[in-house]
Design an enzyme around this catalytic site. Sequence first.
Site, short mmCIF file in Angstrom:
data_model
loop_
_atom_site.label_atom_id
_atom_site.label_comp_id
_atom_site.label_asym_id
_atom_site.label_seq_id
_atom_site.Cartn_x
_atom_site.Cartn_y
_atom_site.Cartn_z
CE LYS A 162 -4.60 0.94 0.74
NZ LYS A 162 -5.60 0.26 0.53
N GLY A 166 -24.76 3.43 -1.46
CA GLY A 166 -23.86 4.13 -2.52
C GLY A 166 -23.57 3.13 -3.75
CG ASN A 167 -20.50 4.01 -6.56
OD1 ASN A 167 -21.57 4.41 -7.43
ND2 ASN A 167 -19.51 4.76 -6.21
CB VAL A 168 -20.34 -1.50 -2.86
CG1 VAL A 168 -20.68 -2.87 -2.49
CG2 VAL A 168 -19.31 -1.20 -3.43
N GLY A 198 -26.26 1.62 3.55
CA GLY A 198 -25.27 2.33 2.69
C GLY A 198 -25.71 2.01 1.27
P1 NAD Z 1 -19.83 5.02 -1.70
O1 NAD Z 1 -19.22 6.31 -1.14
O2 NAD Z 1 -20.38 5.06 -3.20
O3 NAD Z 1 -21.16 4.54 -0.90
C1 NAD Z 1 -21.17 4.63 0.32
C2 NAD Z 1 -22.56 5.19 1.21
O4 NAD Z 1 -22.75 4.91 2.25
C3 NAD Z 1 -22.82 6.45 0.73
O5 NAD Z 1 -23.86 6.54 -0.27
C4 NAD Z 1 -23.28 7.10 1.92
O6 NAD Z 1 -23.97 8.46 1.81
C5 NAD Z 1 -23.65 6.13 2.73
N1 NAD Z 1 -23.35 6.40 4.28
C6 NAD Z 1 -22.21 6.98 4.95
N2 NAD Z 1 -22.72 6.85 6.08
C7 NAD Z 1 -23.93 6.08 6.32
C8 NAD Z 1 -24.68 5.75 7.75
N3 NAD Z 1 -24.10 5.94 8.67
N4 NAD Z 1 -25.61 5.13 7.14
C9 NAD Z 1 -26.10 4.62 6.02
N5 NAD Z 1 -25.37 5.20 4.93
C10 NAD Z 1 -24.20 5.89 5.31
O7 NAD Z 1 -18.78 3.86 -1.47
P2 NAD Z 1 -18.76 2.61 -2.31
O8 NAD Z 1 -17.78 2.50 -3.41
O9 NAD Z 1 -20.20 1.84 -2.41
O10 NAD Z 1 -18.16 1.60 -0.92
C11 NAD Z 1 -18.78 1.24 0.25
C12 NAD Z 1 -18.09 0.58 1.09
O11 NAD Z 1 -17.44 -0.65 0.44
C13 NAD Z 1 -16.80 1.21 1.66
O12 NAD Z 1 -16.65 0.66 2.95
C14 NAD Z 1 -15.59 0.73 0.72
O13 NAD Z 1 -14.51 0.73 1.29
C15 NAD Z 1 -16.11 -0.73 0.41
N6 NAD Z 1 -15.62 -1.22 -0.89
C16 NAD Z 1 -15.90 -0.64 -1.86
C17 NAD Z 1 -15.41 -1.20 -3.17
C18 NAD Z 1 -16.01 -0.69 -4.50
O14 NAD Z 1 -15.53 -1.47 -5.43
N7 NAD Z 1 -16.32 0.40 -4.76
C19 NAD Z 1 -14.53 -2.33 -3.12
C20 NAD Z 1 -14.14 -2.93 -1.82
C21 NAD Z 1 -14.65 -2.16 -0.68
#
Ligand code: NAD
Length: 368
Positions: A80, A182-184, A180
Amino acid sequence: MELFDQMGSMGHEKVLVCSNPEVGLKAIIAVHNTVLGPGLGGCRMWPYESFDEAMMDALRLSRGMTYKAAATGLNLGGAKAVIVGDSKKDKSEELLRAFGRAVESLGGLYITAEDVGTRMQDMEMILSETRWVTGVSEAHGGSGDPSPVTAYGVLQGLKAAVEWKFKSSELSGRKVAIQGLGNVGRYLAENLIREGAEVVGCDVDAEAIEKARQLGVKIVEPDEIIGVECDVFSPCALGASLNPNTIPKLNCAAVAGGANNQLADEDRDGKAITERGILYAPDYVINAGGLINVYNELNGYNRERALLMARHIFDNVHRIFELAEEQSIPTHQAANHLAETRIERMRNGLGVHQWSRFTGGRGLTIRS
Ligand code: NAD
């Protein structure tokens, strides 16, 4: 001597401290373990308050990558990078290219990627100086947004948990609560609804809520989600959502979600979940689709292949549940054990630097 002690106790192979005052670069690249392959891990840009804080983050995160790659069955090690600075103010082309030259100086021992504070466009600047970079756009032969593959992998791990608990991985009629959207979380909800599951979710962002509502997700308040009666609780927001305040409120059979670092304290909270009889799918195993996605760039990106590899998350998670049961240990410990065993076997069989003649070997190791 403190740093040597720290590296020794955590098992790090190499740490590169990079300074280029002309462009304001202060960075650390920590290579934890390269027994299985070159260390791949994101480059985080963060306004660390001290050298020690930045170093500890680099050491901790790089070790996490070793476990993730090893447990996923990838021929990758763990590493990292951290850049000290405010990504909104301090980032520049010169700084990123200087960082790219530092990555290049390691000759492929470290492969960088996006992380907090860096994005795809930054990876493309780094690409001007080194080929040891992933997470570039499709136009540059990269993989673009990893979230659909991550969500697909989470779906596989979630199905493994459902199968373990209910003796069938069928999702129709199952209820999943996603924290949450968001994307995932959103892609996961889409997949689950397609497979007939009922999905309840929450977010703190109005746009994310609206998009999810349109998919058919039933929305609840963020402080209600933990206690929703469901088959699977799926943390897909920020880390540390499983802690002494939330674990007693869980009303589910299993926890299976995409967020990183779900357990506020790995040992304390992993044990507490197990003691409640709730099955926990270890976060770094179930959310490895993102890593699988960028790993696929190394051989010429192909989405089909990435999805095929992400499908193996089902078997990985299943194997971890079996091991946890066999050894009467919490599932997070079983995941760590699996990763450590694979590295030890390869260390004995291959020797540490065999992979550096790296021409192929970028497949997925399926354990028997
Ligand atoms: P993102 O920022 O698109 O989505 C996260 C969502 O969580 C946001 O919409 C945010 O508003 C919401 N959120 C924040 N605090 C909250 C709360 N207290 N209650 C409810 N919702 C809340 O991020 P993402 O890319 O979807 O990633 C989500 C998680 O998955 C993160 O922990 C990230 O590290 C992990 N992750 C993502 C990927 C990837 O490919 N994007 C890969 C591995 C791990």
